[in-house]
Enzyme design. Structure first.
Site, short mmCIF file in Angstrom:
data_model
loop_
_atom_site.label_atom_id
_atom_site.label_comp_id
_atom_site.label_asym_id
_atom_site.label_seq_id
_atom_site.Cartn_x
_atom_site.Cartn_y
_atom_site.Cartn_z
N LYS A 82 0.82 -1.18 0.16
CA LYS A 82 0.21 -0.03 -0.08
C LYS A 82 0.78 1.52 0.07
O LYS A 82 0.69 2.23 -0.72
CB LYS A 82 -0.92 -0.03 1.22
CG LYS A 82 -1.56 1.39 1.64
CD LYS A 82 -2.63 1.80 0.46
CE LYS A 82 -3.17 3.23 0.66
NZ LYS A 82 -3.82 3.32 1.81
N LYS A 131 1.50 11.98 4.64
CA LYS A 131 1.54 11.16 5.69
C LYS A 131 2.14 10.05 4.84
O LYS A 131 3.16 9.17 5.49
CB LYS A 131 0.39 10.75 6.41
CG LYS A 131 0.37 9.69 7.20
CD LYS A 131 -1.15 9.11 7.32
CE LYS A 131 -1.03 7.54 7.72
NZ LYS A 131 -2.18 6.78 7.31
#
Length: 298
Positions: free
Chosen positions: A173, A243
């Site tokens: 991911k 992030k």
């Protein structure tokens, strides 16, 4: 988790978590217990058949398996600490957030010592995909855990991939996302060059999509956002991209590697945030790439 799953718990009902949970309620055929600090999504899901729980402890006691969709590993660790203390505690926790790999693996070891299985299963694609149940879900865990989870994950995703052991779902991911960000950076430069050379941006990207430069990012981020210059809020904003890019850099550092393109893209995202686009869709970085918006002084 050796016995049959009879009750599901879901914690974290934000932009992605609420529609994911709604699909579990509608498709799993099992009771789904829900909890969030915000009352509104809990009420909406209760209206769809979810079971509202007053606390994490109550949800833990009622659930065989708990899915988490939270902002970061910090919240995941905090929630898991509470779930562990419940009596009875859930038998398995599935983190569908995007979380730091090393801390996810450490958390898995801590939970295992308490007799609780842990699987990482972060999701990719959009809020619309979460609503339609067509997410891409990358799973880190044993082959046995993956097979047991596949029917439930299939309620939320159309593409559910076993990537390897604990943490591998997060690795895929994180690297998927940094690849997208780097590609959007490259597309921003290509679009700027093409426009300054006198070509229409839409015609340029349509032409590129017919050749070897074609990509998912070109057809989606490029044609749907960069070309029309549309960067709405509440669609994977710059803050979220920073992030995830930071997670990729941390992963690289753990392996003793210095990734120059990823570092530059992370820096560009930070400059885009500082220029006032923190809540906008992350392809807004083009406004700094093409010079329309000046980067703020350090």
């Amino acid at each position: 988790m050796t016995t049959q799953i009879e009750n599901i718990g879901f914690v974290g009902l934000g932009v992605m978590g609420e529609p994911m949970c709604a699909n579990l309620i509608g498709k799993s055929g099992l009771p789904v217990h829900v909890y969030d600090q915000s009352a509104a999504p809990v009420e909406r899901l209760a209206a769809k058949g979810g079971i509202a729980e007053p606390s994490l402890e109550a949800l833990a006691q009622a659930s065989d398996i708990v899915f988490l969709s939270l902002p970061s590993i910090a919240q995941v660790e905090t929630v898991c600490a509470t779930l562990m203390q419940a009596s009875p505690a859930p038998r398995m926790i599935v983190d569908m957030s995007t979380s730091e790999v090393a801390r996810s693996r450490a958390l898995a070891s801590k939970l295992a010592a308490a007799g609780i299985e842990f699987v990482d299963a972060p999701v990719a694609r959009t809020a619309a995909a979460a609503a339609s149940g067509t997410l891409f879900i990358t799973v880190g865990g044993s082959a046995d855990q993956f097979e047991r989870l596949r029917p439930l994950l299939g309620c939320m995703g159309s593409d559910v991939l076993h990537c390897g052991g604990t943490g591998c779902g997060q690795i895929v991911k994180i690297l998927n996302n940094i690849m997208v960000f780097m590609t959007v950076n490259a597309l921003s430069e290509v679009l700027t060059i093409g426009r300054r050379a006198g070509m229409d941006g839409k015609e340029l990207f349509e032409a590129l999509s017919q050749g070897s430069a074609d990509s998912f990012a070109l057809r989606n981020h490029g044609m749907k956002s960069l070309v029309p210059d549309s960067f709405p809020e509440k669609v994977f904003p710059v803050d979220y991209a920073i992030k995830d890019a930071s997670l990729a850099l941390a992963l690289a550092a753990e392996g003793g590697f210095e990734p120059h393109i990823a570092q530059y893209t992370h820096g560009l995202l930070c400059r885009t945030r500082d220029a006032g686009f923190s809540k906008n869709y992350h392809p807004a970085m083009i406004r700094l790439v093409d010079g329309r918006v000046a980067a703020q002084p350090a």
